[in-house]
Design an enzyme around this catalytic site. Structure first.
Site, short mmCIF file in Angstrom:
data_model
loop_
_atom_site.label_atom_id
_atom_site.label_comp_id
_atom_site.label_asym_id
_atom_site.label_seq_id
_atom_site.Cartn_x
_atom_site.Cartn_y
_atom_site.Cartn_z
N ASP A 1 0.85 -1.19 0.00
CA ASP A 1 0.00 0.00 0.00
C ASP A 1 0.88 1.24 0.00
OD1 ASP A 1 -1.97 1.84 0.22
OD2 ASP A 1 -2.77 1.15 2.13
N ASP B 1 -2.62 6.10 -5.64
CA ASP B 1 -2.66 5.13 -4.55
C ASP B 1 -2.76 3.71 -5.10
OD1 ASP B 1 -2.99 3.84 -2.14
OD2 ASP B 1 -5.15 4.15 -2.14
#
Length: 1297
Positions: free
Chosen positions: A82, A286
């Site tokens: 992430d 992201d």
């Protein structure tokens, strides 16, 4: 079509990726392959100074996964990557989720961590690891440090979270900004942000700077990498362009926020520039998010271009799977008109559904085609997200030191490599050029509707798929946005995108996937439409400056402040994305069932219409009380809801009382139980605040009317209160056994006087003393009560012959009335279709909840007849909490209205609507609008920002209490130990919400009061404070001149009750002075003034001259207005503000009576100042004196409050009452019935003191009256002279003391 099976859990493949060795670089390789059972995850070897690691794209979970090693000796775990958060956490091997069972065959198949097997494991925050996600999943446990190894690079002291209690079977590796991480510890000495993974790599000499590049390759590819400390020039094509990352308004960098400035749609048929009112759009790059989320207006244009449709079944935009072959593509532009463009093709935007059999379109133009998910979805608020569906097409370099992004088009499936390391800390991105003219990022293009020239090319170029569910369709005729139906062998779940709502310790926060973590970026540096970049403040938290990622210590204030700000805003954004439809789709069947059977209702009516008697029967028939006691019963017990001694003595309701009951209703032959929260309200206007706050929190109401009197004065007031708070109501015509009862008169008056469509859904069987029961006009059945107290119902299909014609007539009137307010019923009526009972009930429910209609029922509560059918109607026609739109005000967004959703899993929001003192302390009545409330939890008062603990939760049953441990969303309860005011909003601390309070009318009457004994002063003060907390209409102040204590309220009875409560509850006998009326003063015409204030007293004096005029305020007779027309600077601006303040102060205490001035306008147009003696004080005082001097010249006069007075009495006393009223006011209306008459008059409040005594004498005690404030009007001249003379006499007496 691309195979629907993604990488299987627990069988991720690791394979070597050849990489050029480079100093100062650590590389994770990305690999995506269809797994083979013989292959298991393994770590790649170290190659010289370059480190590589396999990361696998798992489409089922929606992310990229990497195998890492933890502990000594090492334990292999596969964790999700992430880029948007900065923490590492892992599941503990003893966690329940990791234990395989018949229900959970996989367990933690990607690996779990066993602390006992690691000799280097150290706990640094026991019990402090606590992550909650908005989809309901969570992980809790400890913070620990241990050895962490990636691709052969070993980090000796990495801080991580250990998921001991978790429902997520795999962990996470965050590589984002360090401020977007958790804070370990709660004490001042221990609390700090810890070095995250990229910073630790720098600290241990593995890389030279905090930067890395990301190459995800295309969706079907098997190779890729994330390269720490360098770039790979062979993995992109064209120029690598640097663009700016934008910080928060506190100049903090917490995520990769950039400016998206354009979106183009391209296909063989043409090109379109898509537009949005949100440009420039703040977007976060992201890789922790699978899809791309854009503003709704922009996303809908993209859907229409590509042929995607929004599906309410999936809660997302879907598209035929064969569209992955389309030749169309979208171009994303960044950093202004000359910034980089990234093309994203359709094969990257059409995604297989992650689980279950593939559904197909069962109707419409896509009939027979497989359903896939579209990679561009809509989002409700900034910042927006560019997830993996975009990032696979973009080679991105993240420079966390210089706060820049390098971006270029991905070279898909490149087999070459040329790694270039960052040479030093703070070095620029190698081989990158700066995007030109980034200052133009704030230029907003005009929002226009695209021509959709590219749309046909998207669909025409898509090759028709073959195989199951690949039916053909005419692409040209596709109608995006057209509703589609789906064939599904089973319910198919869309991807679960977890967003961290909060780390549950308020001193910590965590970055999160899918966007909740980015709410702290909601205010970024570039402000759309501004001439130059300008910061926008986020919240009220101030941060200390710091050197990012240098490894230096961070002050606790900065760390905790950043954490708390991100915590609040994370919850805010997560809640903002929770639409009612999305929440309803996720709601469990049990929660749906619970909510659908909850009713929050109030009983409201005119005085003596039988509200409390109706409530007593409801409690009896639902089993809450075992015996019925009447309001003025001979047994002396009194009704259950009249718990106060004064209520039982006087036979009136003074305080609203709450209770709850369960009613069992027959539905389709089965018993269905409904939970009813009920509030019985007062009928007297003096206690109208009790009705106000009840209506503020209720979802529905039963409006009780007298069958003889129909709509009365207080009925109109109650109707106004219901409309103020949009409360649906059913109407119950009570007292059908009284002489002169006429329910159809009441129905007609509801339509004519209350202006709301109404129709009877019952007709009476018999009337007056012969009243037996009712005929249900919907089912066409006769309903009678039988047994002791009417506990049994006799339902017969046989309607009395003499009522059949009337029943048919009234049923037709009901259908016609419904046709006027409901579209479905109107269509049936026009088509001459006879509706079924189910269709009529559904129409009544829709129209009632829509505030368009009220069904009218009838019965006699005192005679125990036809109350049960009214309870059935409450369940059938009044809304449950989910049917009523309840809103809060979002303080972080300028008090923008946001909808609250009665779902237990959402953050808590509740409203304290009533306070009471009892022997156990203060009881706070609370309505839970969202989330659930548990005993022992902490809440935050939105008004005071204070944190309070909830030690006890009870359900109220009049003055009795039943303890409970938890209250769900949509319920009403009471709590102890909460210091607050009526109307305060409470949250769990994560939402910046407040709710609008109830309307509080102005006081109309005052009394001077003082205790007879000086020793009672403490008790008197305590009582006054309590009464003011409990009742917002009860006010107290000390007169500055007379030094008398003055209490104010809604009327004579209101204040009389409080004086009596003082005597009974606090043993304080009081002396009361003459009632004081709340007069007002005003002016009638224009008058000029020229006032000079000149005083000298030893030192600097006071000098001010003001000139101008005063005149009536024509715009608003209730408000005062101050205006300046000074030119040439004769009075400086700083003194003009003092003049305005002086005018307001003068209006607070008028010159005639010392009462407030209304309807006055003052204009100052000239004046003079002195070099040393002029001041704010001098101009303030001069303005007051000028106003007072000019007031009489402007025709100053006294206004008195006129009360709308309604008197009801037997007709024989009409003459006596006329004589009474001629002395007191003007008669407005008179209505004479068979036995009684009603008179409405506007009366001076001053003339109404003691009127109740005169009325009783004139009507032999049979008359009743009610008053409510109407308006202010000039007092009679003789009264004005008396009042002014009296006031001047009082002033003179004070001066001569």
């Amino acid at each position: 079509m691309r195979g629907s099976t993604a990488v299987a859990v627990g069988s991720l493949l690791a394979g070597a990726v050849e990489a050029q060795a480079a100093n100062g670089v650590v590389q994770w390789g990305i690999q995506k392959r269809q797994p083979e059972s013989s292959q298991q995850p393994n770590r790649l070897r170290k190659r010289a100074s370059t480190y590589e690691e396999v990361i696998t794209n798992d489409q089922v979970r929606g992310g990229y996964f990497a195998t890492c090693v933890l502990g000594t000796p090492g334990q292999n775990l596969t964790l999700q990557l992430d880029t948007g958060s900065s923490d590492i956490w892992v599941p503990e091997s003893t966690a329940q989720i990791c234990k395989t069972s018949t229900q959970n065959s996989n367990g933690c198949s990607l690996g779990s961590f066993t602390p006992d097997k690691s000799s280097t494991f150290t706990v640094v925050g026991q019990g402090e690891f606590d992550i909650s996600y908005v989809d309901g999943s969570s992980s809790k446990g400890d913070y620990f440090t241990d050895v962490f190894e990636i691709g052969g690079a070993t980090l000796q002291n990495m801080t991580m979270g250990l998921g001991i209690t978790t429902d997520i079977p795999y962990g996470l590796v965050g590589v984002g900004y360090a401020l977007n991480e958790a804070i370990v510890g709660t004490t001042q000495s221990a609390a700090s942000t810890y070095p995250n993974l990229p910073v630790n790599m720098v600290n241990e000499g593995l890389i030279n700077t905090v930067a890395y590049s990301l190459w995800l390759n295309d969706l079907d590819a098997s190779t890729g990498n994330i390269l720490f400390g360098g770039i790979d020039t062979e993995k992109y094509v064209g120029d690598l362009t640097k663009i700016e990352i934008y910080p928060t308004s506190q100049n903090l960098y917490t995520s990769f926020l950039v400016a998206m400035t354009s979106l183009l749609a391209n296909s063989p048929s043409g090109n379109d520039t898509l537009t949005s009112r949100q440009f420039p759009i703040p977007v976060v790059l992201d890789s922790g998010t699978t899809l791309t989320y854009l503003p709704t207006d922009l996303a809908m244009q993209a859907w229409k271009e590509a042929g995607a449709v929004y599906s309410t079944d999936f809660g997302a935009a879907v598209i035929p799977c064969n569209m992955q072959n389309s030749k169309g593509f979208f171009s994303f532009g960044f950093a202004g008109p000359n910034g980089p463009l990234i093309n994203v093709t359709m094969d990257e935007l059409v995604l297989d559904l992650p689980s279950g059999p593939t559904p197909t379109f069962s109707s419409g133009v896509y009939k027979g085609l497989d359903v896939c998910e579209f990679g561009i979805q809509n989002f409700s608020s900034a910042p927006y997200l560019l997830g993996d569906t975009f990032l696979r097409s973009a080679y991105v370099v993240y420079d966390l030191i210089n706060n820049e992004i390098g971006i270029a088009a991905t070279d898909f499936n490149s087999t070459k490599t040329n790694i270039v390391a960052f040479p030093s800390s703070s070095a620029q991105i190698p081989s990158a050029t700066v995007a030109p003219n980034q200052a133009q990022v704030t230029v907003r293009p005009s929002a226009t509707t695209p021509a959709y020239a590219a749309s046909a090319g998207f669909t025409d170029s898509a090759a028709t798929s073959s195989g199951s569910g690949s039916g053909s369709s005419s692409s040209k005729n596709a109608a995006p946005g057209m509703p589609q139906a789906f064939d599904m062998a089973q319910v198919v779940k869309m991807r679960v995108y977890r967003a961290v709502a909060a780390l549950n310790n308020s001193s910590r926060t965590l970055g999160a996937r899918h966007g909740a973590r980015y709410s702290s970026l909601g205010a970024c540096r570039f402000a759309a439409g501004s001439a130059s970049p300008s910061p926008i403040r986020i919240g009220a938290t101030q941060f200390e400056t710091r050197r990012h990622f240098s490894g230096s210590s961070i002050s606790r204030a900065a760390a905790v402040g950043a954490a708390e700000a991100a915590l609040k805003q994370a919850k805010e954004l997560a809640a903002a994305n929770m639409t009612p439809e999305a929440v309803a789709a996720r709601m469990s069947p049990e929660e749906h069932k619970r909510l659908s059977r909850v009713r929050n209702i109030g009983i409201a009516a005119h005085i003596d219409s039988g509200k409390t008697t109706v409530t007593e029967r409801i409690l009896f028939y639902t089993g809450r009380v075992k015996a019925i006691h009447e309001v003025r019963g001979r047994d002396g017990v009194g009704a259950k809801m009249d718990s106060m001694e004064l209520e039982r003595e006087r036979g009136i309701t003074i305080q609203s009382a709450a209770t709850f009951a369960d009613w069992t209703k027959k539905e389709n032959g089965e018993d269905v139980q409904y939970h009813i929260n009920l509030i019985d309200t007062p009928g007297h206007i003096d206690f109208t605040i009790e009705v106000e706050r009840a209506m503020r929190v209720l979802d529905g109401a039963v409006m009780v009317l007298c069958a003889v009197s129909g709509v009365q004065s207080q009925t109109i007031t109650v109707d106004r209160q219901m409309k103020r708070y949009n409360v649906p109501r059913i109407s119950f015509v009570n007292k059908m056994d009284r002489m002169g009862a006429n329910p159809f008169k009441a129905v007609e008056q509801i339509n004519s006087k209350l202006k709301i469509p109404a129709a009877a859904i019952q007709i009476p069987i018999g009337s007056e003393k012969e009243f037996e029961g009712v005929v249900d006009l919907i089912e066409m059945k006769a309903i009678r009560n039988d047994g002791q107290r009417g506990v049994n119902l006799k339902i017969s299909k046989e309607i009395p012959p003499d009522l059949k014609e009337l029943a048919e007539q009234k049923r037709q009137e009901l259908i016609e009335k419904l046709a006027d307010v409901d579209d479905e019923m109107a269509e049936m009526f026009l088509d001459e279709i006879t509706p079924t009972p189910e269709q009529i009930k559904a129409a009544i429910r829709r129209a009632t909840i829509g505030l368009k209609f009220t069904p009218v029922l009838m019965g006699s509560a005192l005679a125990d007849k036809s109350v049960q059918p009214m309870l059935d109607a409450v369940c059938d026609y009044l809304p449950n909490p989910a049917n009523v739109p309840n809103t809060a005000l979002d303080r972080s967004r300028g008090e923008q209205s946001v909808q609250l959703i009665p779902y237990n899993s959402l953050p808590f929001v509740g409203l304290a609507f009533k306070l009471e003192e009892n022997p156990y302390g203060q009881v706070t009545y609370m309505r839970v609008y969202q989330g659930s409330l548990k005993k022992g939890t902490y809440l935050f008062n939105s008004r005071t920002d204070k944190k309070v603990r909830i030690p006890r939760i009870v359900r109220m049953h009049s003055n009795e209490m039943e303890d409970v441990n938890e209250i769900g969303a949509g319920e009403i309860c009471a709590v102890f130990g909460v210091e607050c005011a009526s109307g305060d909003t409470f949250t769990d601390g994560g939402l910046p919400y407040s709710m609008s309070s109830m309307y509080v009318p102005d006081a109309v009457m005052s009394l001077s009061i003082k205790p007879k004994r000086s020793s009672d002063a403490d008790a008197f003060s305590k009582a006054m404070n309590r009464f003011m907390r409990e009742d917002p209409t009860f006010r107290l102040h000390v007169d500055g001149e007379s030094e008398e204590t003055i209490i104010s309220g809604m009327g004579e009875l209101h204040l009389e009750i409080y004086v009596e409560r003082l005597r009974r509850e606090y043993k304080v006998d009081c002396e009361t002075g003459q009632p004081r009326v709340a007069y007002r003063e005003t002016i009638t015409h224009k008058a000029p003034f020229d006032y000079l204030l000149k005083r000298q007293s030893g030192g600097p004096g006071d000098f001010a001259r003001v000139m101008g005029w005063i005149e009536p305020n024509e715009e608003n007779a209730e408000d005062n207005k101050f205006e300046t027309q000074v030119v040439g600077g004769t009075i400086p601006d700083k003194f003009l503000a003092a003049c305005g303040k002086g005018f307001q102060e003068a209006c607070e205490k008028g010159p005639l009576l010392g009462h407030r001035v209304i309807g006055a306008s003052m204009v100052v147009n000239d004046g003079a100042t002195h070099v040393t003696d002029s001041s704010d004080y001098a101009f303030n005082l001069a303005t007051q004196m000028a106003f007072r001097k000019a007031f009489k010249d402007a025709g100053g006069q006294v206004l008195e409050p006129l009360m709308k007075t309604t008197i009801t009495a037997p007709a024989e006393f009409q003459g006596n009452i006329l004589m009474l009223m001629n002395k007191r006011g003007t008669i407005v209306d008179t209505e004479v019935g068979a036995d009684e008459f009603t008179m409405v008059a506007d009366c001076s409040l001053n003339a109404m003191f003691g009127f109740s005594t005169h009325l009783r004498a004139a009507t032999q005690g049979k008359g009743e009256f009610s008053m409510e404030f109407s308006h202010y009007a000039p007092a009679p001249p003789h009264l004005q002279k008396e009042l002014v003379a009296k006031y001047e006499k009082e002033l003179e007496a004070k001066r001569t003391k």
